[in-house]
Design a protein around this motif. Structure first.
Motif, PDB file in Angstrom:
ATOM      1  N   GLU A 102      11.639   1.879  -0.287  1.00 19.56           N
ATOM      2  CA  GLU A 102      11.449   1.381  -1.040  1.00 19.56           C
ATOM      3  C   GLU A 102      11.844  -0.603  -0.588  1.00 19.56           C
ATOM      4  OE1 GLU A 102      14.878   2.661  -4.003  1.00 19.56           O
ATOM      5  OE2 GLU A 102      12.987   3.762  -4.491  1.00 19.56           O
ATOM      6  N   THR A 103      11.179  -1.710  -1.917  1.00 23.89           N
ATOM      7  CA  THR A 103      11.267  -2.697  -1.145  1.00 23.89           C
ATOM      8  C   THR A 103      10.878  -3.696  -2.715  1.00 23.89           C
ATOM      9  OG1 THR A 103      10.376  -4.373  -0.263  1.00 23.89           O
ATOM     10  CG2 THR A 103       8.744  -3.144  -0.824  1.00 23.89           C
ATOM     11  N   ARG A 104      11.893  -4.500  -2.631  1.00 23.58           N
ATOM     12  CA  ARG A 104      11.415  -5.785  -4.103  1.00 23.58           C
ATOM     13  C   ARG A 104      10.522  -7.178  -3.321  1.00 23.58           C
ATOM     14  NH1 ARG A 104      12.934  -4.881  -8.479  1.00 23.58           N
ATOM     15  NH2 ARG A 104      13.285  -6.666  -9.637  1.00 23.58           N
ATOM     16  N   GLU A 105       9.981  -6.232  -2.113  1.00 28.38           N
ATOM     17  CA  GLU A 105      10.009  -7.780  -1.753  1.00 28.38           C
ATOM     18  C   GLU A 105       8.485  -7.560  -0.767  1.00 28.38           C
ATOM     19  OE1 GLU A 105      10.173 -11.109  -2.085  1.00 28.38           O
ATOM     20  OE2 GLU A 105       8.542 -11.245  -0.593  1.00 28.38           O
ATOM     21  N   ARG A 106       7.798  -7.484  -0.957  1.00 29.04           N
ATOM     22  CA  ARG A 106       6.187  -7.386  -0.477  1.00 29.04           C
ATOM     23  C   ARG A 106       5.236  -8.175  -0.319  1.00 29.04           C
ATOM     24  NH1 ARG A 106       3.854  -1.287  -2.654  1.00 29.04           N
ATOM     25  NH2 ARG A 106       3.299  -2.250  -4.458  1.00 29.04           N
ATOM     26  N   MET A 107       4.309  -8.042   0.259  1.00 30.94           N
ATOM     27  CA  MET A 107       2.898  -8.912  -0.148  1.00 30.94           C
ATOM     28  C   MET A 107       2.510  -7.790  -1.433  1.00 30.94           C
ATOM     29  SD  MET A 107       1.579 -11.213   2.129  1.00 30.94           S
ATOM     30  CE  MET A 107       0.206 -11.201   3.177  1.00 30.94           C
ATOM     31  N   LEU A 108       1.191  -8.119  -2.214  1.00 32.75           N
ATOM     32  CA  LEU A 108       0.103  -7.508  -2.685  1.00 32.75           C
ATOM     33  C   LEU A 108      -1.319  -7.841  -2.595  1.00 32.75           C
ATOM     34  CD1 LEU A 108      -0.153  -5.359  -4.521  1.00 32.75           C
ATOM     35  CD2 LEU A 108       0.592  -6.860  -7.201  1.00 32.75           C
ATOM     36  N   ALA A 109      -2.467  -7.627  -1.933  1.00 31.55           N
ATOM     37  CA  ALA A 109      -3.628  -8.057  -1.815  1.00 31.55           C
ATOM     38  C   ALA A 109      -4.125  -6.494  -2.530  1.00 31.55           C
ATOM     39  CB  ALA A 109      -3.757  -7.713  -0.554  1.00 31.55           C
ATOM     40  N   LEU A 133       0.675  -7.060   9.593  1.00 27.20           N
ATOM     41  CA  LEU A 133      -0.569  -6.242  10.311  1.00 27.20           C
ATOM     42  C   LEU A 133      -1.473  -6.083   8.722  1.00 27.20           C
ATOM     43  CD1 LEU A 133      -2.198  -5.596  12.626  1.00 27.20           C
ATOM     44  CD2 LEU A 133      -1.268  -2.660  12.362  1.00 27.20           C
ATOM     45  N   PRO A 134      -2.471  -6.454   8.787  1.00 23.85           N
ATOM     46  CA  PRO A 134      -3.597  -6.539   7.943  1.00 23.85           C
ATOM     47  C   PRO A 134      -3.895  -4.970   8.142  1.00 23.85           C
ATOM     48  CG  PRO A 134      -3.992  -9.400   8.921  1.00 23.85           C
ATOM     49  CD  PRO A 134      -2.716  -8.149   9.364  1.00 23.85           C
ATOM     50  N   THR A 135      -4.082  -4.879   7.076  1.00 25.67           N
ATOM     51  CA  THR A 135      -5.348  -3.244   7.674  1.00 25.67           C
ATOM     52  C   THR A 135      -5.960  -2.920   6.189  1.00 25.67           C
ATOM     53  OG1 THR A 135      -3.685  -1.758   6.313  1.00 25.67           O
ATOM     54  CG2 THR A 135      -4.055  -2.331   8.708  1.00 25.67           C
ATOM     55  N   ASP A 136      -7.617  -2.875   6.250  1.00 25.83           N
ATOM     56  CA  ASP A 136      -8.351  -2.155   5.642  1.00 25.83           C
ATOM     57  C   ASP A 136      -8.580  -1.088   5.116  1.00 25.83           C
ATOM     58  OD1 ASP A 136      -9.789  -4.385   5.623  1.00 25.83           O
ATOM     59  OD2 ASP A 136     -11.064  -3.810   7.206  1.00 25.83           O
ATOM     60  N   GLU A 137      -7.741   0.038   6.677  1.00 30.39           N
ATOM     61  CA  GLU A 137      -7.631   1.568   5.799  1.00 30.39           C
ATOM     62  C   GLU A 137      -6.604   2.026   7.085  1.00 30.39           C
ATOM     63  OE1 GLU A 137     -11.193   2.302   7.308  1.00 30.39           O
ATOM     64  OE2 GLU A 137     -11.017   2.400   9.603  1.00 30.39           O
ATOM     65  N   PRO A 138      -6.108   3.087   6.285  1.00 27.88           N
ATOM     66  CA  PRO A 138      -6.137   3.732   4.740  1.00 27.88           C
ATOM     67  C   PRO A 138      -5.825   2.590   3.923  1.00 27.88           C
ATOM     68  CG  PRO A 138      -3.880   4.754   5.635  1.00 27.88           C
ATOM     69  CD  PRO A 138      -4.346   4.008   6.714  1.00 27.88           C
ATOM     70  N   HIS A 139      -6.088   2.549   2.825  1.00 28.87           N
ATOM     71  CA  HIS A 139      -5.418   1.965   1.956  1.00 28.87           C
ATOM     72  C   HIS A 139      -4.934   2.489   0.174  1.00 28.87           C
ATOM     73  CE1 HIS A 139      -9.613   1.712  -0.814  1.00 28.87           C
ATOM     74  NE2 HIS A 139     -10.107   2.067   0.637  1.00 28.87           N
ATOM     75  N   GLY A 140      -4.810   2.129  -0.438  1.00 30.27           N
ATOM     76  CA  GLY A 140      -4.139   3.184  -0.930  1.00 30.27           C
ATOM     77  C   GLY A 140      -5.328   3.025  -2.617  1.00 30.27           C
ATOM     78  N   SER A 141      -6.075   3.583  -3.540  1.00 24.79           N
ATOM     79  CA  SER A 141      -7.341   3.343  -4.809  1.00 24.79           C
ATOM     80  C   SER A 141      -6.452   3.950  -5.992  1.00 24.79           C
ATOM     81  CB  SER A 141      -7.603   4.187  -4.253  1.00 24.79           C
ATOM     82  OG  SER A 141      -6.939   5.919  -4.237  1.00 24.79           O
ATOM     83  N   LYS A 169     -10.363  -0.977 -11.044  1.00 23.70           N
ATOM     84  CA  LYS A 169      -9.903  -0.509  -9.593  1.00 23.70           C
ATOM     85  C   LYS A 169      -9.929  -1.735  -8.660  1.00 23.70           C
ATOM     86  CE  LYS A 169     -14.131   2.757  -9.050  1.00 23.70           C
ATOM     87  NZ  LYS A 169     -15.221   2.031 -10.145  1.00 23.70           N
ATOM     88  N   MET A 170      -8.407  -1.332  -8.504  1.00 26.12           N
ATOM     89  CA  MET A 170      -7.708  -1.836  -7.784  1.00 26.12           C
ATOM     90  C   MET A 170      -6.987  -1.225  -5.961  1.00 26.12           C
ATOM     91  SD  MET A 170      -5.892  -4.188 -10.199  1.00 26.12           S
ATOM     92  CE  MET A 170      -4.929  -5.236  -9.484  1.00 26.12           C
ATOM     93  N   PRO A 171      -7.627  -1.411  -4.837  1.00 22.78           N
ATOM     94  CA  PRO A 171      -7.228  -0.674  -3.487  1.00 22.78           C
ATOM     95  C   PRO A 171      -6.542  -1.561  -3.245  1.00 22.78           C
ATOM     96  CG  PRO A 171      -9.102  -2.495  -3.743  1.00 22.78           C
ATOM     97  CD  PRO A 171      -9.285  -2.026  -4.864  1.00 22.78           C
ATOM     98  N   ASN A 172      -4.833  -1.086  -2.886  1.00 21.44           N
ATOM     99  CA  ASN A 172      -3.653  -1.599  -1.965  1.00 21.44           C
ATOM    100  C   ASN A 172      -4.068  -2.052  -1.090  1.00 21.44           C
ATOM    101  OD1 ASN A 172      -1.276  -2.691  -2.082  1.00 21.44           O
ATOM    102  ND2 ASN A 172      -0.407  -0.939  -2.719  1.00 21.44           N
ATOM    103  N   LEU A 173      -4.929  -2.624  -0.714  1.00 21.16           N
ATOM    104  CA  LEU A 173      -4.691  -3.065   0.508  1.00 21.16           C
ATOM    105  C   LEU A 173      -3.419  -3.820   1.818  1.00 21.16           C
ATOM    106  CD1 LEU A 173      -8.067  -5.455  -0.149  1.00 21.16           C
ATOM    107  CD2 LEU A 173      -7.939  -3.069   0.638  1.00 21.16           C
TER     108      LEU A 173
END
Ligand SMILES: O=c1[nH]c(=O)c2[nH]c(=O)[nH]c2[nH]1
Length: 311
Positions: free
Chosen positions: A180-187, A291-299, A263-267
């Protein structure tokens, strides 16, 4: 406006034909030397009574797809003033449904490239353009009776914030590893599609650039709601929550819109920790190296519609 289904020789049969990827660039020149430019990729699909071409080798009711392509250029030429992708889609759909007795419904989809005027030293250039990122899509489905479905989209709008996002309280089971987190990136790379509530082609406003203004106001509202105010931002407890706030803001603000799909993929940006036996802290994650990733990603996708959307 569903395609007509026929019964032929004991089978159900549906058909349409059209021309895809008709690419057109159009320049309009004001008398003061200011130029306007659009680049469109046009798709036309016609639902028409030409069944004998399938069953009896009789092409006499076919509107040739080559003719459709030529019509796109001819109509672009006829537009003496700048026109939005939505209005051009409606104009073409009107032409195909009115001009050909065989055509019962025309669906015209236009993808507009994001050419934007260049600014040099803060000054708008008269004839210089640069390519932005997201695409603008317009789609008109018009039947001979005048019944219309008109929608617009923003495709591929990349948004990222480096804080004010978290994810907690989700289902935990033996497969769950995510802390769990209250601090993350959102892309995300947003696709938003909204439907205008106009039911008949005559309801469509004739105000020039009406749809261009709606598009840019709506884009701004989506972006503002994603981020929140410049200093504080908005805390996002999940992509789902942010998506819903964005969709709700659109329907609350724009009364000409009857529904919106987002549609907001979670990158994911994965925290980097590189432990090493000699130096356990060579890279210890402190909300800084990812580490930025494209896949897998949330949809994550949802649509919000008005309960009653008649004009
Ligand atoms: O905002 C989120 N929604 C989810 O559904 C989800 N699932 C997940 O692994 N991370 C996240 N984040």
């Amino acid at each position: 406006m569903a395609e007509k289904e026929e019964v032929i020789n004991g089978f159900k049969f549906k058909q349409n034909h059209g021309k895809q990827r008709v690419r057109v660039g159009r320049v309009w020149k004001d008398s003061n030397g200011v130029h306007h430019f659009v680049e469109w990729n046009v798709g036309v699909n016609l639902f028409s009574d030409c069944i004998r071409s399938y069953t009896h080798d009789d092409n006499s009711d076919i509107v040739a797809t080559d003719t459709m392509k030529n019509t796109v250029y001819a109509k672009a030429k006829e537009c003496k003033k700048q026109i939005t992708a939505e209005d051009f889609a409606v104009l073409l759909a009107k032409h195909f449904t009115a001009y050909y007795k065989q055509v019962t419904t025309a669906i015209v989809k236009i993808v507009e490239k994001p050419w934007k005027r260049v600014y040099i030293d803060g000054q708008p250039h008269k004839h210089g353009f640069e390519l932005g990122s997201e695409k603008h899509v317009a789609e008109a489905a018009l039947s001979k009776s005048g019944a219309i479905k008109l929608s617009s989209s923003i495709e591929g709008l990349s948004l990222l914030k480096t804080t004010k996002s978290g994810f907690e309280g989700y289902v935990k089971d033996k497969y769950t590893l995510l802390p769990e987190t209250r601090e993350r990136m959102l892309a995300t790379e947003l696709t938003a599609t909204w439907r205008y509530l106009f039911q008949n082609v005559h309801d469509i406003p004739s105000t020039p650039m009406f749809f261009a203004e709606r598009y840019s106001d709506l884009r701004k509202l989506l972006v503002d709601t994603f981020f929140g105010p410049p200093d504080e931002g908005f805390y996002s407890p999940s992509v789902q929550s942010t998506l819903y706030q964005m969709a709700k803001a659109v329907l609350n603000r724009f009364h000409v819109i009857s529904s919106i799909d987002l549609k907001m993929p979670n990158l994911h940006f994965i925290p980097v920790n590189l432990p090493n036996t000699q130096n356990p802290n060579i890279v210890k994650f402190a909300d800084d190296v990812y580490l930025p990733t494209d896949e897998p990603h949330g949809s994550i996708e949802a649509s919000l519609s008005r309960l009653h959307s008649r004009m």
